[in-house]
Design an enzyme around this catalytic site. Structure first.
Site, PDB file in Angstrom:
ATOM      1  CB  CYS A  88       4.714  -0.366 -20.526  1.00  0.00           C
ATOM      2  SG  CYS A  88       3.579  -0.942 -19.246  1.00  0.00           S
ATOM      3  CE  LYS A  96       4.180   3.439 -12.334  1.00  0.00           C
ATOM      4  NZ  LYS A  96       3.985   4.500 -13.285  1.00  0.00           N
ATOM      5  CE1 TYR A 224       3.270   8.706 -16.216  1.00  0.00           C
ATOM      6  CE2 TYR A 224       2.773  10.602 -17.592  1.00  0.00           C
ATOM      7  CZ  TYR A 224       3.183   9.288 -17.460  1.00  0.00           C
ATOM      8  OH  TYR A 224       3.523   8.573 -18.575  1.00  0.00           O
ATOM      9  CD  GLU A 228       3.581   7.494 -11.793  1.00  0.00           C
ATOM     10  OE1 GLU A 228       2.402   7.122 -11.971  1.00  0.00           O
ATOM     11  OE2 GLU A 228       4.506   7.215 -12.586  1.00  0.00           O
ATOM     12  CG  HIS A 494     -20.605   1.454   5.693  1.00  0.00           C
ATOM     13  ND1 HIS A 494     -20.035   2.705   5.562  1.00  0.00           N
ATOM     14  CD2 HIS A 494     -20.666   1.187   7.019  1.00  0.00           C
ATOM     15  CE1 HIS A 494     -19.770   3.174   6.762  1.00  0.00           C
ATOM     16  NE2 HIS A 494     -20.156   2.281   7.660  1.00  0.00           N
ATOM     17  CD  GLU A 499     -19.291   3.900   2.583  1.00  0.00           C
ATOM     18  OE1 GLU A 499     -20.509   4.036   2.839  1.00  0.00           O
ATOM     19  OE2 GLU A 499     -18.483   3.339   3.341  1.00  0.00           O
TER      20      GLU A 499
END
Length: 526
Positions: A88, A96, A224, A228, A494, A499
């Site tokens: 990681c 990354k 993924y 990516e 908003h 939302e």
């Protein structure tokens, strides 16, 4: 006795170096928890090579578990042969995300003229070498932070390659270490296909070693990691081709994600080549690379070819058979819900087990394991990580968030009339004033999957700007068992993208069938 220990610790803290005080604190904690007999036992076993807890692997999960155990007073050692932080920190999530952010900045630069900024066509240029130097410096700084955290926690760092020498002993170099509890947290490594010319290719680790930006690049893979890194290449100006074995990338994700991502990548100019299985790679006299596929097609002129076809557990050096630790045919270590392996006192977590291969999941599992083993608190007697409903983000362009069941998984699990699916496709207000047809503007898509009469949320899937941050908040609600009515009860903020999840039609009418998909104008589609 307790009063005596507290007084002694106060004196020691003033007189001892940090390491010596941490050692004294561990001994005192054992005495307080287990009495004089426990203290005598601790002293008799307290040598340089015996630990209460020995963690193999200095990645995020292993270090989190080690520090948690040390917090409870355990004598802890961590064995690591490479830079601290694991995949990681060094060749994964952190560097990354730095590159993702660089690509995002380029997107904002490209969008500037849509917001009244003039002379944008001859704007700033991107320097790959510069961001690499800055990124590598940042990662090195994190390595140092991990090292200092271990030292400050009183954890012993043992540098080298570990292999089992027995069920409760591990050999590192010429030294054998023993422990009451051993945790395997070594993570995984990339897999490279066995095809001719593979030596000319790089893996995802190699992405972070590139000194120059390739002008033309091929990425092979549909997971993924592939999408990516392909997205980063494309957004930073490399002519990028993504070769996928099936019809599109992320096939196991909900279709609202895989289909919208496929559309967005192609619209951004990326060449997505379906039905692609690599057969061979050749290098021309000019240094460019060609990729031959099993179907006979040949794609040429690449400066770099990156393989992102999968990962496997990093177990080969461990000599698991010596300890009698059972593994799956894939090589992943078999554990139960408490991270326990087939050998008493030996545990495993993270990518080496193959259960939800995410850094935060490994950290949670490591901490819960340490809680159960060393806290001495009855409430932690059955402590374990919860592997259900784990939120996940894919830092593709556009970014993806997903949590819970896909629509197909939900329909396979429950009767058709118990499933309610709510969707919304809209244009983020960021793109609202852009002078182009609404149909041409980037889309955001959300899906909420609910089950039962109370419409409990069992799946959330979103793609578009800000989806990573939106999911982290809504993930808490879903983890708590929120229903569609709970979402509706939250007044919308908003104008935001988030939302949409609390205004999905029909709003405030539980049990009424969701309407057919319509374009939502409230979020800036006009």
């Amino acid at each position: 006795m307790t009063k005596f220990i507290v007084t002694a610790m106060a004196l020691l803290s003033a007189a001892c170096p940090a390491g010596a005080f941490a050692s004294a604190l561990r001994s005192a904690t054992r005495l307080r928890a287990g009495g004089a007999r426990a203290m005598a036992t601790a002293i008799s076993m307290d040598s340089d090579t015996h630990f209460d807890y020995l963690v193999i692997g200095g990645g995020s999960g292993g270090i989190a578990s080690a520090r948690r155990a040390a917090m409870y007073g355990a004598k802890v050692g961590v064995v690591e042969r490479q830079a601290l932080g694991g995949t990681c920190v060094n060749v994964g999530c952190v560097p990354k995300k730095v590159m993702f952010n660089a690509a995002m900045v380029n997107e904002m630069i490209s969008a500037a003229k849509q917001y009244g900024f003039d002379n944008c066509d001859n704007g700033p240029t991107f320097n790959w070498a510069t961001i690499k130097d800055m990124r590598d410096f940042y990662v090195k700084r994190l390595n140092g932070i991990y090292s200092r955290n271990l030292e400050n926690s009183g954890v012993t760092l043992i540098e080298g390659l570990a292999s089992f020498d027995g069920s409760n002993s591990v050999k590192v170099g010429d030294t054998t270490y023993t422990a009451d509890h051993i945790n395997i947290a070594v993570g995984g490594k990339t897999v490279m296909p066995a095809i001719p010319g593979i030596e000319h290719c790089i893996d995802s680790d190699g992405f972070f070693l590139l000194e120059e930006q390739p002008k033309k690049v091929a990425v092979i893979g549909a997971g993924y990691i592939a999408v990516e890194l392909a997205g980063i290449f494309q957004e930073l100006g490399s002519a990028t081709s993504l070769f996928v074995r099936g019809d599109k990338a992320l096939r196991r994700f909900d279709p609202i994600l895989s289909e919208n991502l496929d559309t967005a990548m192609k619209k951004a100019g990326m060449a997505v080549v379906p039905g692609s299985t690599p057969k061979a790679v050749t290098k021309a006299d000019d240094g460019t690379l060609s990729l031959e596929l099993e179907n006979g097609d040949v794609h040429s002129g690449f400066d770099s070819i990156m393989m992102a076809v999968g990962r496997e557990p990093l177990i080969a050096p461990l000599a698991l058979d010596v300890a009698g630790i059972d593994t799956k045919p894939s090589g992943q270590i078999i554990v139960n819900e408490y991270q326990e392996t087939s050998v008493k006192g030996v545990y495993a977590l993270g990518d080496v087990c193959g259960d939800v291969e995410l850094t935060p999941m490994a950290i949670a599992a490591g901490r819960r394991l340490a809680d159960r083993l060393f806290s001495g608190d009855e409430k932690h007697a059955n402590a374990k990580a919860d592997y259900t409903n784990v939120p996940t983000v894919v830092f593709s362009h556009p970014v993806i968030g997903t949590m819970g069941l896909t629509e197909q998984e939900a329909r396979e699990k429950w009767p058709e009339d118990e499933i309610f699916v709510y969707t919304s496709t809209f244009v983020n207000l960021f793109y609202g004033p852009w002078k182009m047809e609404p149909s041409e503007k980037p889309k955001t898509a959300y899906k909420l999957i609910c089950h039962g009469a109370d419409e409990q949320v069992v799946g959330m899937h979103l793609i578009g700007m800000g989806s990573d941050e939106v999911l982290q908040g809504f993930g808490v609600a879903m983890k708590m068992g929120a229903t569609k009515a709970d979402f509706d009860a939250c007044v919308a903020i908003h104008p935001t993208a988030g939302e949409e999840f609390v205004t999905l039609a029909p709003w405030g009418l539980p049990g009424r069938a969701p309407p057919k998909q319509v374009m939502n104008l409230a979020a800036g589609d006009a």
